[in-house]
Scaffold this motif. Sequence first.
Motif: not given
Lengths: 377, 296
Positions: A26, A29, A32-33, A36-37, A40, B4, B7-8, B10-12, B14-15
Amino acid sequence: METSAVRQEGLRIWDNPSRIVPTLMFRTCNRLLVGATVGLAALVGGCASMDGASVSRLDLVKQRGELLCGVSGKIPGFSFLSAEGAYTGLDVDICRAMAAAFVGDAEKVQYRPLTAPERFTALRSGEIDLLSRNTTWTLSRDSAGGNGLSFGPVVFHDGQGLLVPEAAGIRSLKDLSGKAICVGSGTTTEQNLNDTFAAEGIPYTPIKYQDLNQVVGGYLQGRCAAMTSDRSQLASARSGFADPEKHVILADRLSKEPLAPAVVGGDQTMADAMTWVVLALIEAEERGITQANVNAMVEQAEADASQTALRRFLGIDGALGSKLGLPDDFVVQVIRATGNYGEIYDRHLGPATPVAIPRGANRLAENGGLMIAPPFT
Amino acid sequence: MRRRSLLLQVGVSVLLLAFLALLVNNLAVNLLRTGLGLDFGWLGRPSGFALAESALPYTPSDNYLWALTIGWLNSLKVIAAGLVLATLLGVAAGAARSSSNRLLRSLAGGYVAVIRQVPLLLQLLFWYFVAFLGLPETPIGDLIQLSNQGISLLGMPLSVEFCAVLTGLTVFTGASIAEIVRGGVNAVPRGQWEAFRSLGLSEGLGFRRIVLPQALPAILPALTSQYLNLAKNSTLAIAVGYADLYAVSDTTITQTGRAIEGFLLLLISFLLLNLLISGGMAGINATVLGRMRRSR
């Protein structure tokens, strides 16, 4: 800055740096996705192959170069913050002896003051490596079906007692019938109190506080007719009263309280290392090896090959330390740092200290006490 | 830009999930490592400890489940009494802060200022060790008998521990409620005050019948969180020797070694309690808003 924080946190949770790498992904921004994946997936994958018991806590301590030791911090003579801001006491010296043996420096200890209810959770969650905090060795705490700990040898034979104001005219348990008794929570103390009074058929009201300071406060303010704790703690609490001579410890003994250090169960390397460091303190007293004469004893043993038992004990022959995962001369390191058991006792609980608890059951077996070490062979 | 932000989000999420997974995994690994699974069988075994006070009959031969229930009831007792008293005190102090009487206004202001600056734990220790245990050993007073061994209110015996926790929670939460009430009252247009005065209503009556009802919609949501805080703060009771749910759980955990199960039960009990409070408050809120709409 942030990534290093993540790394440290991860280390603490996982005890294994290799699984932290994915979390370092990470950064921005946009990533991030993805990060995180991957994180996980790594976690889930990590679950399957995780076997936490394979690495001993001892290796972790050596790698870290520092021992995390859980103490009370509130019991004069056992663990207490001195005027200079350093922890001192018998429990603290046990921590220092361990650090001397494990990482070669008695000062490499980080103390964690813990309340009685916190201590086992702190140990099991890995927040501390070793617990040296006036802890009574009991079946439930030792067994896998209970707290799942491993206890070391007893470092102080204690017993629970009752402290009462002398003027109140209370001389035995019967005199406490129907009275309030101040007690600390989350300790065997509470259970022993109930067991004893239930067996004698004496009714009482427990006033239960979270820690000893409040127990003392409640007692001194007259909320309770008596306060109960281990006699050692009663003696050290009384040493801080304005009028210590006006309070007496009743002759009735409510329990036997063998106090011992502990580590998490199922880790033989760590448990054995802890056990034999304590035993080394006792053995050293039996042999008359002290902080002052330890270097001379080593020189003498090195020069005299006929002193086989002494040479083994001091790590000149036999490689006993290696069997424990410790340096062969761990005994010498320990005695240089803390002295033998008798010296530790006298330093913190001896007649010259304000606490002054007669050595009684804590004398060496050869002097009529209970302290004895199995052979170092 | 929208993509965006999606996406943010979804990202948060998942985190967050990953973090939760880490915690659960950590728990599972630790349980496996120490060779313990979750087990609640111990709840049926005798507790073996006495409690200083219980709303229903309890002896040490009763089981852990009953001991925890008694602890829960003790918590409930102090929380329920605290909610009522803190509300009364808070509304009174809040009204006093908006009062035209300067003495009342500064008294209430001083109360709020002092209480909000001092940590609750210190206040509890003060009430217990200084105020209540400072009472003489032989009872003083007649209808209300005060002593450091217990307080008798019109023949109803209360322990000093209960009184200390109740006083501490009431005074502490009352100060926050006073500020909320003052804020709500300030939100009512000044014209309303002039209106009731011109109708010849007294200050007190006008405040109760005209101003307060209009301030309620602004007060209630914030009041809910104060109520929840009071319930959660009640766990500090163990510091002054009151046998609340947390104190009983504490003993239970040490005696059984079942820390994780014990904390789970504690969590669930408080979740239940707070859901009850916030549910009740949501009901009151809906009623008040409904009535306002109808009267308009």
